[in-house]
Design a protein around this motif. Structure first.
Motif, PDB file in Angstrom:
ATOM      1  N   PHE A  24      -4.157  -3.129  -8.540  1.00 15.37           N
ATOM      2  CA  PHE A  24      -3.535  -1.491  -8.136  1.00 15.37           C
ATOM      3  C   PHE A  24      -2.456  -1.187  -7.566  1.00 15.37           C
ATOM      4  O   PHE A  24      -1.949   0.845  -7.638  1.00 15.37           O
ATOM      5  N   PRO A  27       1.973  -0.535  -9.032  1.00 15.05           N
ATOM      6  CA  PRO A  27       2.950   1.417  -8.921  1.00 15.05           C
ATOM      7  C   PRO A  27       3.530   1.496  -7.889  1.00 15.05           C
ATOM      8  O   PRO A  27       4.947   2.161  -7.615  1.00 15.05           O
ATOM      9  N   GLY A  28       1.966   1.573  -6.725  1.00 14.01           N
ATOM     10  CA  GLY A  28       3.060   3.046  -5.503  1.00 14.01           C
ATOM     11  C   GLY A  28       3.464   1.942  -4.512  1.00 14.01           C
ATOM     12  O   GLY A  28       4.773   2.191  -3.823  1.00 14.01           O
ATOM     13  N   MET A  31       7.610   2.083  -5.908  1.00 17.74           N
ATOM     14  CA  MET A  31       8.675   3.195  -5.870  1.00 17.74           C
ATOM     15  C   MET A  31       8.269   3.242  -3.842  1.00 17.74           C
ATOM     16  O   MET A  31       9.936   3.348  -3.254  1.00 17.74           O
ATOM     17  N   PHE A  32       7.792   2.556  -3.341  1.00 17.15           N
ATOM     18  CA  PHE A  32       7.301   2.812  -1.703  1.00 17.15           C
ATOM     19  C   PHE A  32       8.961   1.730  -1.741  1.00 17.15           C
ATOM     20  O   PHE A  32       9.602   1.769  -0.727  1.00 17.15           O
ATOM     21  N   TYR A  35      12.720   2.974  -2.148  1.00 20.02           N
ATOM     22  CA  TYR A  35      12.656   4.092  -1.433  1.00 20.02           C
ATOM     23  C   TYR A  35      12.928   4.280  -0.568  1.00 20.02           C
ATOM     24  O   TYR A  35      13.486   4.942   0.091  1.00 20.02           O
ATOM     25  N   VAL A  36      12.151   3.477  -0.178  1.00 21.83           N
ATOM     26  CA  VAL A  36      12.254   3.666   1.494  1.00 21.83           C
ATOM     27  C   VAL A  36      12.140   2.375   2.231  1.00 21.83           C
ATOM     28  O   VAL A  36      13.470   2.463   3.337  1.00 21.83           O
TER      29      VAL A  36
ATOM     30  N   LEU B  94      -0.569   7.971  -8.099  1.00 20.35           N
ATOM     31  CA  LEU B  94      -0.220   6.346  -7.346  1.00 20.35           C
ATOM     32  C   LEU B  94      -1.264   6.423  -6.183  1.00 20.35           C
ATOM     33  O   LEU B  94      -1.162   5.045  -5.690  1.00 20.35           O
ATOM     34  N   PHE B 117       2.848   1.804   4.845  1.00 19.82           N
ATOM     35  CA  PHE B 117       2.237   2.767   4.604  1.00 19.82           C
ATOM     36  C   PHE B 117       2.283   4.379   5.414  1.00 19.82           C
ATOM     37  O   PHE B 117       2.969   4.867   5.501  1.00 19.82           O
ATOM     38  N   VAL B 153       7.626  11.510  -5.003  1.00 15.05           N
ATOM     39  CA  VAL B 153       7.091  10.796  -5.017  1.00 15.05           C
ATOM     40  C   VAL B 153       6.848   9.197  -4.200  1.00 15.05           C
ATOM     41  O   VAL B 153       5.311   9.588  -3.473  1.00 15.05           O
ATOM     42  N   ALA B 154       7.503   8.573  -4.183  1.00 16.47           N
ATOM     43  CA  ALA B 154       7.859   7.417  -3.620  1.00 16.47           C
ATOM     44  C   ALA B 154       7.469   7.473  -2.073  1.00 16.47           C
ATOM     45  O   ALA B 154       6.872   7.072  -0.939  1.00 16.47           O
ATOM     46  N   PHE B 155       7.835   8.850  -1.204  1.00 20.60           N
ATOM     47  CA  PHE B 155       7.708   9.099   0.005  1.00 20.60           C
ATOM     48  C   PHE B 155       6.015   9.627   0.326  1.00 20.60           C
ATOM     49  O   PHE B 155       5.448   8.832   1.301  1.00 20.60           O
ATOM     50  N   THR B 157       4.149   9.432  -1.219  1.00 23.76           N
ATOM     51  CA  THR B 157       2.713   8.191  -1.072  1.00 23.76           C
ATOM     52  C   THR B 157       1.773   7.140  -0.107  1.00 23.76           C
ATOM     53  O   THR B 157       0.985   6.885  -0.430  1.00 23.76           O
ATOM     54  N   GLY B 158       3.410   7.417   0.883  1.00 21.42           N
ATOM     55  CA  GLY B 158       2.782   6.597   2.422  1.00 21.42           C
ATOM     56  C   GLY B 158       1.824   7.772   2.475  1.00 21.42           C
ATOM     57  O   GLY B 158       0.677   7.333   3.547  1.00 21.42           O
ATOM     58  N   LEU B 162      -2.297   6.893   3.032  1.00 22.22           N
ATOM     59  CA  LEU B 162      -2.714   6.699   4.697  1.00 22.22           C
ATOM     60  C   LEU B 162      -5.193   7.780   4.006  1.00 22.22           C
ATOM     61  O   LEU B 162      -5.715   7.328   4.115  1.00 22.22           O
TER      62      LEU B 162
END
Lengths: 302, 283
Positions: A24, A27-28, A31-32, A35-36, B94, B117, B153-155, B157-158, B162
């Protein structure tokens, strides 16, 4: 799992429990990471190099940081960041005051509350343009007001003494609206029995606010503090729109200074920019750590 | 209730309060009102020095059509939608998954990931700028709306994780337990049981992310250069440079750029505030 056809089911069924959350998350999380998290490490790495963004990176150790220590603009930015941070905090009592003012049940109050919240919904680019225009000497409404009050004409955004204050006022406008909405929600959830009991005991006005209401508003105050501190250190849009750091770099803040150095018109200095970003990141990490520690202890207790 | 309800006060206080409300509102929204009035002011007024007085006539139609006809603002607005809508869908999708994983399963890294996150959501953009710009360039996505969407999208998602995680934590866990006893697969628990209950959270997050992304300016200047991919925030700023002293046009452009998030806020107000004030009520 289809990679090992001989015993896919045993593997899957044996590790199903522990693998499910990761499926689950995948995917998130990818990406995180991409990009972070990884870019943070890369930025630190780049900050030890001389790099124009195109050619080879040249390792120069801590030279970028040494140069930073000798850069006047860096100190101006730091000083302005502190100013931003301190003055931005005014949004918290300001927001509380507006929320108390609006926490009544009269006809049309809902519409008033949403209209008061407006500044937060519109883009900071628009806010910046509006205030630039209001500050314009000769015809701007605020500059006319200041001239009327002091008898002197001041070009706020062109005056090194006032420029940062002028931009912060523009930033306080949406930030106060944000704090207001947090407090309105908090006031909505106050325990009426406690308030009544305190009133019976003769508490009222400021005393009641301080001893009974504010403790109950602590969660709202905490969120307001978090978003205000983070917001003040992130200030970029308004500086960029209203002055681009000028006049003579007097309204610089670290976030804009970094951007300007990295994508400077005189040649990209990615390494130097990254070093400034690392400093800003470290300053913010101090606050973020404090916030996270508190949230973590709430998580454990709750 | 605090402060004391105005209904309990003397009549003059009540009247005073009701009079003060509109006055306070006008003072508070003065910059906005000034811009709105200027956007319908005839150009001649500005030339004559009538910046804040009563407009000499209504030129709203001329000003707004001039903005659309003589500038690419329509195109910028379209770009903003091309960035904002896919970002909302991507980040919400996501974070439904990540939020579910962190709310429902107990595993060792759970809290660590959750706070990662949360922390990611607070960091300064500048620490990401150089590597993200470089990566986007190398992927051939610089100066495209897709490049912006992927980063956003990536940013987001954090923040969204939450939100979703806390929302799912508030749902009755017995529902999930019961389904497990029945032998329902984990995916079906997510898609058939939890997801339908998440509708209010999805709505709240969608409006919030829409506003955040629509108003983004920093990444619009870092990852985009040319007009063809520029969102309206960066576009408005570059137009401001072209329309020197044409404040009636700048104002009309500002109103146009501000309108979509404002409308979104008004239409979905309750969801918007629920999203923003998450955590402000319980410690």
């Amino acid at each position: 799992m289809p990679l090992a056809p001989a015993r896919p089911q045993t593997f899957w069924s044996r590790h199903k429990r522990s693998l499910t959350p990761w499926l689950f998350l995948a995917p998130g999380l990818v990406m995180f990471l991409l990009y972070v998290l990884i870019p943070i490490v890369q930025s630190v790495w780049i900050s030890f190099h001389d790099w124009d963004g195109l050619g080879e990176k040249v390792w120069i150790g801590i030279e970028n940081y040494v140069e930073l220590l000798d850069d006047d603009t860096f100190y101006v930015s730091l000083k302005n960041n502190v100013l931003w941070l301190l003055l931005y905090l005014l949004a918290i009592p300001g927001g509380l005051a507006v929320a108390l003012f609006l926490n009544q049940t009269v006809f049309g109050i809902r519409l008033y509350k949403s209209l008061f919240f407006f500044p937060f919904v519109i883009s900071q680019v628009v806010v910046g343009l509006m205030f630039t225009w209001f500050y314009a000497p000769d015809f701007g409404l605020f500059s006319a007001l200041i001239e009327w009050l002091t008898g002197e004409q001041v070009a706020i955004l062109a005056d090194e003494r006032f420029v940062t204050y002028g931009i912060i006022v523009a930033g306080l406008w949406p930030q106060t609206a944000y704090c207001m909405i947090l407090y309105l929600t908090g006031l909505n959830n106050i325990n009426p029995e406690q308030v009544e009991a305190a009133r019976m005991d003769g508490a009222k006005g400021l005393k009641l606010l301080w001893h009974v209401i504010l403790p109950q508003l602590a969660p709202a105050s905490f969120i307001a503090l978090v978003v205000t501190v983070i917001g003040s250190l992130r200030s970029f849009d308004l500086v960029s729109i209203m002055t681009a750091g000028g006049p003579y770099g007097s309204s610089q803040v670290l976030s804009y200074f970094m951007y300007e150095q990295a994508l400077s018109e005189y040649g990209f200095r990615m390494g130097y920019g990254a070093a400034i970003a690392v400093v800003l990141f470290l300053i913010m990490m101090v606050f973020i750590t404090v916030f996270i520690v508190r949230m973590l202890s709430q998580e454990r207790n709750g | 209730m605090f402060p004391t309800p105005i209904q309990k006060s003397a009549p003059w206080v009540r009247i005073g309060y009701k009079l003060l409300l509109p006055v306070a509102l006008i003072a508070w929204l003065l910059p906005l009102i000034g811009v709105a009035i200027t956007s319908v002011r005839p150009a001649g007024d500005l030339a004559a020095g009538n910046y804040f007085g009563i407009p000499s006539g209504f030129a709203g139609v001329e000003n707004y059509s001039a903005v659309f006809a003589n500038s690419p603002i329509g195109w910028y607005i379209l770009n903003s939608f091309k960035v904002t809508i896919p970002t909302v869908i991507g980040a919400v999708a996501l974070s439904c998954l990540t939020g579910f994983a962190l709310a429902v399963y107990n595993f060792r890294a759970n809290l660590l990931l959750f706070f990662m996150f949360v922390a990611g959501n607070f960091i300064p953009f500048q620490i990401l700028m150089v590597p993200v710009r470089d990566m986007t360039l190398k992927a051939g996505l610089y100066d495209t709306t897709i490049g912006l969407v992927l980063f956003h999208v990536a940013f987001q998602t954090g923040f969204c994780t939450l939100f979703m995680r806390n929302f799912i934590k508030g749902l009755p866990f017995a529902l999930i337990e019961a389904a497990r006893v029945e032998g329902v697969s984990e995916w079906k628990i997510f898609s058939r049981i939890v997801l339908p209950l998440m509708r209010p959270a999805i709505a709240a997050l969608s409006v919030l992310v829409f506003t955040f992304i629509w108003n983004d300016y920093f990444w619009a200047t870092v990852l985009v250069q040319g007009q063809h991919a520029m969102p309206v925030t960066a576009g408005l700023y570059s137009l401001n440079g072209q329309w020197v002293a044409a404040w009636h046009l700048v104002s009309a452009g500002s109103i146009i750029a501000a309108l979509p998030p404002v409308l979104m806020f008004f239409l979905m107000q309750r969801h918007f505030i629920a999203g923003l004030t998450l955590g402000a009520t319980k410690g």
